[in-house]
Design a protein around this motif. Structure first.
Motif, PDB file in Angstrom:
ATOM      1  N   LYS A 275     -17.273  42.801  36.865  1.00  0.00           N
ATOM      2  CA  LYS A 275     -17.049  41.450  37.367  1.00  0.00           C
ATOM      3  C   LYS A 275     -15.613  41.309  37.746  1.00  0.00           C
ATOM      4  CE  LYS A 275     -20.368  39.631  33.917  1.00  0.00           C
ATOM      5  NZ  LYS A 275     -20.439  38.547  32.935  1.00  0.00           N
ATOM      6  N   LEU A 276     -14.536  42.341  37.037  1.00  0.00           N
ATOM      7  CA  LEU A 276     -13.259  42.200  37.576  1.00  0.00           C
ATOM      8  C   LEU A 276     -12.777  42.254  38.973  1.00  0.00           C
ATOM      9  CD1 LEU A 276     -11.673  43.961  34.593  1.00  0.00           C
ATOM     10  CD2 LEU A 276     -11.846  41.646  34.593  1.00  0.00           C
ATOM     11  N   THR A 277     -11.726  41.495  39.409  1.00  0.00           N
ATOM     12  CA  THR A 277     -11.288  41.825  40.789  1.00  0.00           C
ATOM     13  C   THR A 277      -9.971  42.221  40.528  1.00  0.00           C
ATOM     14  OG1 THR A 277     -10.450  39.491  40.836  1.00  0.00           O
ATOM     15  CG2 THR A 277     -12.745  39.825  41.643  1.00  0.00           C
ATOM     16  N   LEU A 278      -9.127  42.682  41.764  1.00  0.00           N
ATOM     17  CA  LEU A 278      -7.933  43.017  41.693  1.00  0.00           C
ATOM     18  C   LEU A 278      -6.923  42.147  41.125  1.00  0.00           C
ATOM     19  CD1 LEU A 278      -7.544  45.020  45.066  1.00  0.00           C
ATOM     20  CD2 LEU A 278      -8.009  45.853  42.669  1.00  0.00           C
ATOM     21  N   ASN A 279      -7.116  40.795  41.490  1.00  0.00           N
ATOM     22  CA  ASN A 279      -6.330  39.681  40.833  1.00  0.00           C
ATOM     23  C   ASN A 279      -6.122  39.786  39.449  1.00  0.00           C
ATOM     24  OD1 ASN A 279      -5.257  38.845  43.420  1.00  0.00           O
ATOM     25  ND2 ASN A 279      -6.842  37.620  43.850  1.00  0.00           N
ATOM     26  N   ASP A 280      -7.495  40.013  38.704  1.00  0.00           N
ATOM     27  CA  ASP A 280      -7.479  39.959  37.254  1.00  0.00           C
ATOM     28  C   ASP A 280      -6.988  40.991  36.606  1.00  0.00           C
ATOM     29  OD1 ASP A 280      -9.136  37.497  37.473  1.00  0.00           O
ATOM     30  OD2 ASP A 280     -11.048  38.740  37.882  1.00  0.00           O
ATOM     31  N   ILE A 281      -6.839  41.920  37.383  1.00  0.00           N
ATOM     32  CA  ILE A 281      -6.134  43.264  36.708  1.00  0.00           C
ATOM     33  C   ILE A 281      -4.720  43.266  37.011  1.00  0.00           C
ATOM     34  CG2 ILE A 281      -6.337  45.821  36.841  1.00  0.00           C
ATOM     35  CD1 ILE A 281      -9.070  45.576  38.350  1.00  0.00           C
ATOM     36  N   THR A 282      -4.148  42.932  37.948  1.00  0.00           N
ATOM     37  CA  THR A 282      -2.727  43.108  38.252  1.00  0.00           C
ATOM     38  C   THR A 282      -2.276  41.602  37.291  1.00  0.00           C
ATOM     39  OG1 THR A 282      -3.000  41.617  40.255  1.00  0.00           O
ATOM     40  CG2 THR A 282      -3.156  43.908  40.612  1.00  0.00           C
ATOM     41  N   ALA A 283      -2.500  40.798  37.058  1.00  0.00           N
ATOM     42  CA  ALA A 283      -1.999  39.856  36.279  1.00  0.00           C
ATOM     43  C   ALA A 283      -2.183  40.232  34.829  1.00  0.00           C
ATOM     44  CB  ALA A 283      -2.717  38.636  36.453  1.00  0.00           C
ATOM     45  N   PRO A 284      -0.830  40.632  34.273  1.00  0.00           N
ATOM     46  CA  PRO A 284      -0.853  41.109  32.963  1.00  0.00           C
ATOM     47  C   PRO A 284      -1.182  40.015  31.842  1.00  0.00           C
ATOM     48  CG  PRO A 284       1.403  41.010  33.922  1.00  0.00           C
ATOM     49  CD  PRO A 284       0.300  40.436  34.695  1.00  0.00           C
ATOM     50  N   VAL A 285      -1.818  40.138  30.953  1.00  0.00           N
ATOM     51  CA  VAL A 285      -2.304  39.482  29.791  1.00  0.00           C
ATOM     52  C   VAL A 285      -1.883  40.190  28.547  1.00  0.00           C
ATOM     53  CG1 VAL A 285      -4.039  38.198  31.298  1.00  0.00           C
ATOM     54  CG2 VAL A 285      -4.499  40.510  29.593  1.00  0.00           C
ATOM     55  N   ASP A 286      -1.213  41.380  28.318  1.00  0.00           N
ATOM     56  CA  ASP A 286      -1.160  41.977  27.165  1.00  0.00           C
ATOM     57  C   ASP A 286       0.502  42.340  27.337  1.00  0.00           C
ATOM     58  OD1 ASP A 286      -0.680  43.946  25.047  1.00  0.00           O
ATOM     59  OD2 ASP A 286      -2.782  44.643  25.378  1.00  0.00           O
ATOM     60  N   PRO A 287       1.056  41.945  26.120  1.00  0.00           N
ATOM     61  CA  PRO A 287       2.610  42.112  26.222  1.00  0.00           C
ATOM     62  C   PRO A 287       3.060  43.359  25.842  1.00  0.00           C
ATOM     63  CG  PRO A 287       1.840  40.217  24.743  1.00  0.00           C
ATOM     64  CD  PRO A 287       0.776  41.083  25.124  1.00  0.00           C
ATOM     65  N   PHE A 288       2.093  44.321  25.346  1.00  0.00           N
ATOM     66  CA  PHE A 288       2.668  45.720  25.028  1.00  0.00           C
ATOM     67  C   PHE A 288       1.672  46.803  25.650  1.00  0.00           C
ATOM     68  CE2 PHE A 288       3.688  43.148  21.513  1.00  0.00           C
ATOM     69  CZ  PHE A 288       5.028  43.695  21.030  1.00  0.00           C
ATOM     70  N   VAL A 289       0.684  46.551  26.494  1.00  0.00           N
ATOM     71  CA  VAL A 289      -0.373  47.610  26.934  1.00  0.00           C
ATOM     72  C   VAL A 289      -0.385  47.312  28.308  1.00  0.00           C
ATOM     73  CG1 VAL A 289      -2.056  49.084  27.137  1.00  0.00           C
ATOM     74  CG2 VAL A 289      -1.187  48.382  24.799  1.00  0.00           C
ATOM     75  N   SER A 290      -0.075  48.074  29.259  1.00  0.00           N
ATOM     76  CA  SER A 290      -0.380  48.009  30.684  1.00  0.00           C
ATOM     77  C   SER A 290      -1.775  48.385  31.155  1.00  0.00           C
ATOM     78  CB  SER A 290       0.621  48.289  31.639  1.00  0.00           C
ATOM     79  OG  SER A 290       0.132  48.077  33.138  1.00  0.00           O
ATOM     80  N   TRP A 291      -2.812  47.622  31.412  1.00  0.00           N
ATOM     81  CA  TRP A 291      -4.126  48.147  31.638  1.00  0.00           C
ATOM     82  C   TRP A 291      -4.635  48.186  33.044  1.00  0.00           C
ATOM     83  CZ3 TRP A 291      -6.498  49.468  27.168  1.00  0.00           C
ATOM     84  CH2 TRP A 291      -6.042  48.859  26.050  1.00  0.00           C
ATOM     85  N   LYS A 292      -3.719  47.840  33.797  1.00  0.00           N
ATOM     86  CA  LYS A 292      -3.848  47.866  35.212  1.00  0.00           C
ATOM     87  C   LYS A 292      -3.994  49.350  35.705  1.00  0.00           C
ATOM     88  CE  LYS A 292       0.603  47.551  37.113  1.00  0.00           C
ATOM     89  NZ  LYS A 292       1.690  46.655  37.843  1.00  0.00           N
ATOM     90  N   CYS A 293      -3.490  50.319  35.048  1.00  0.00           N
ATOM     91  CA  CYS A 293      -3.570  51.730  35.265  1.00  0.00           C
ATOM     92  C   CYS A 293      -4.863  52.213  35.361  1.00  0.00           C
ATOM     93  CB  CYS A 293      -2.591  52.490  34.461  1.00  0.00           C
ATOM     94  SG  CYS A 293      -2.971  52.401  32.663  1.00  0.00           S
ATOM     95  N   CYS A 294      -5.841  51.537  34.542  1.00  0.00           N
ATOM     96  CA  CYS A 294      -7.102  51.928  34.089  1.00  0.00           C
ATOM     97  C   CYS A 294      -8.030  51.758  35.404  1.00  0.00           C
ATOM     98  CB  CYS A 294      -8.006  51.361  33.186  1.00  0.00           C
ATOM     99  SG  CYS A 294      -7.298  51.781  31.403  1.00  0.00           S
ATOM    100  N   PHE A 295      -7.577  50.866  36.524  1.00  0.00           N
ATOM    101  CA  PHE A 295      -8.012  50.197  37.386  1.00  0.00           C
ATOM    102  C   PHE A 295      -7.370  50.455  38.680  1.00  0.00           C
ATOM    103  CE2 PHE A 295      -8.924  47.520  33.965  1.00  0.00           C
ATOM    104  CZ  PHE A 295     -10.214  47.700  33.804  1.00  0.00           C
ATOM    105  N   ILE A 296      -6.076  50.627  38.904  1.00  0.00           N
ATOM    106  CA  ILE A 296      -5.276  50.789  40.055  1.00  0.00           C
ATOM    107  C   ILE A 296      -4.351  51.665  39.925  1.00  0.00           C
ATOM    108  CG2 ILE A 296      -3.993  49.454  42.106  1.00  0.00           C
ATOM    109  CD1 ILE A 296      -4.861  46.978  40.648  1.00  0.00           C
ATOM    110  N   PRO A 297      -4.829  52.910  39.893  1.00  0.00           N
ATOM    111  CA  PRO A 297      -3.586  54.002  39.606  1.00  0.00           C
ATOM    112  C   PRO A 297      -2.686  54.317  40.781  1.00  0.00           C
ATOM    113  CG  PRO A 297      -5.833  55.116  40.171  1.00  0.00           C
ATOM    114  CD  PRO A 297      -6.039  53.489  39.892  1.00  0.00           C
TER     115      PRO A 297
END
Length: 338
Positions: A298-320
């Protein structure tokens, strides 16, 4: 006012007795000072420009309450016997205040995680979209209601009240409350991580063997080789699982080992120490990872690029990201920003 007894009682809440006299409040002050400094350090290490959710606001409230407890212990230890607002405070109230805080902290593990789960579920499902100020006010109101409700329960519940005796309790011992919620929550997190690692251990090991750590644009990055014609997709949970594990363990592996050691050796930690900001951010990253993995379709690029975790960057899992000229002899590699 009353103090917590050092004798046996029929209360279902577990009290552990310290063998140190109540005069060792200096040790308590040092422990609380260390915890407060750790709070400041962790809060200062957070990533900037991240969207603060419920867990972030709750961590701030916990830091303030830890600071309040530290100041209270320091004042009582310094003046030892004084009257404030018609109430006489002595060194015995250090034990009483610490016990109240311990019970309050110990009962909050499940509610905090439950509300954080609901918060992230609503965030990723996009069922509600409140303005920033309204959302922040809602978080603050929820936190105030949570603290006051649990504190009222601790002070008013007969089972908890039975754990407090009269002033005739021995002044040489101060029992402390050990919460079972934190241990069960840690067991659950470690169990899920273990099952996820077993399900994708070959992919995880292959990624770890191929990883390279370097610096890029003033950030620590991990280079992971990818097949030449591979594409990054969020449609496969099986392909996403090892990447999520590598990102999570790349940041929190020391904390995972610490939790395993605590559970294996059955270390009993007082509730006022067990509830801490590093633990909450560890659980926060776990919940975010679970939400990303469960909602990958269900995730879109806008959901992924907006960081929600102060310690881990999760966008690398979706947008390398890709650097084509890293080395002349190397093929393009994906970048994971840790």
């Amino acid at each position: 006012m009353t103090v917590f007894p050092s004798g046996n009682c029929s209360s279902p809440y577990k009290l552990q007795h310290t063998s140190q006299p109540l005069g060792a409040d200096t040790l308590l002050f040092l422990i609380l000072s260390g915890k407060t400094l750790l709070n400041v350090l962790i809060l200062g290490m957070r990533r900037k420009k991240t969207r603060e959710h419920f867990m972030g606001h709750f961590c701030l409230s916990l830091a303030l309450l830890d600071l309040f407890l530290l100041i209270s212990v320091a004042i009582i230890s310094l003046f030892r016997d004084f009257v404030l607002l018609g109430i006489r405070f002595t060194r015995y109230h250090i034990c009483l205040l610490t016990q109240i805080i311990s019970f309050t902290y110990g009962f909050l593990h499940y509610p905090v995680c439950l509300i954080a789960c609901i918060d992230y579920y609503l965030t990723f499902s996009k069922t509600t979209k409140l303005p920033f100020r309204s959302q922040r006010c809602l978080y603050l109101l929820t936190i105030i209601v949570m603290w006051t409700s649990v504190l009222a329960y601790v002070l008013g519940d007969p089972a908890v009240s039975s754990s407090r005796g009269a002033q005739s309790a021995s002044p040489q011992q101060c029992p402390f409350y050990v919460s079972s919620q934190g241990a069960w929550l840690a067991c659950s997190v470690l169990l899920v991580l273990g099952m996820a690692f077993i399900a994708s251990w070959s992919d995880v090991v292959a990624m770890i063997r191929a990883v390279r750590v370097t610096s890029y644009r003033n950030e620590v990055v991990l280079y992971l080789p990818r097949p030449p014609h591979s594409t990054c997709t969020t449609s496969s949970r099986k392909a996403l699982l090892p990447q999520v594990l590598v990102c999570f363990l790349g940041t929190w592996s020391p904390f995972v080992l610490l939790q395993i050691s605590i559970l294996l050796f059955r270390v009993q930690i007082p509730a006022y120490i067990e509830m801490n900001i590093p633990w909450l951010y560890f659980v926060n990253s776990f919940l975010i990872a679970a939400c990303y993995w469960l909602n990958c379709h269900k995730l879109t690029l806008n959901d992924i690029t907006a960081p929600v975790d102060p310690f881990v960057s999760w966008k690398c899992c979706f947008i390398p990201l890709t650097i084509h000229n890293l080395e002349k002899t190397e093929k393009p590699m994906s970048i994971i920003i840790c």
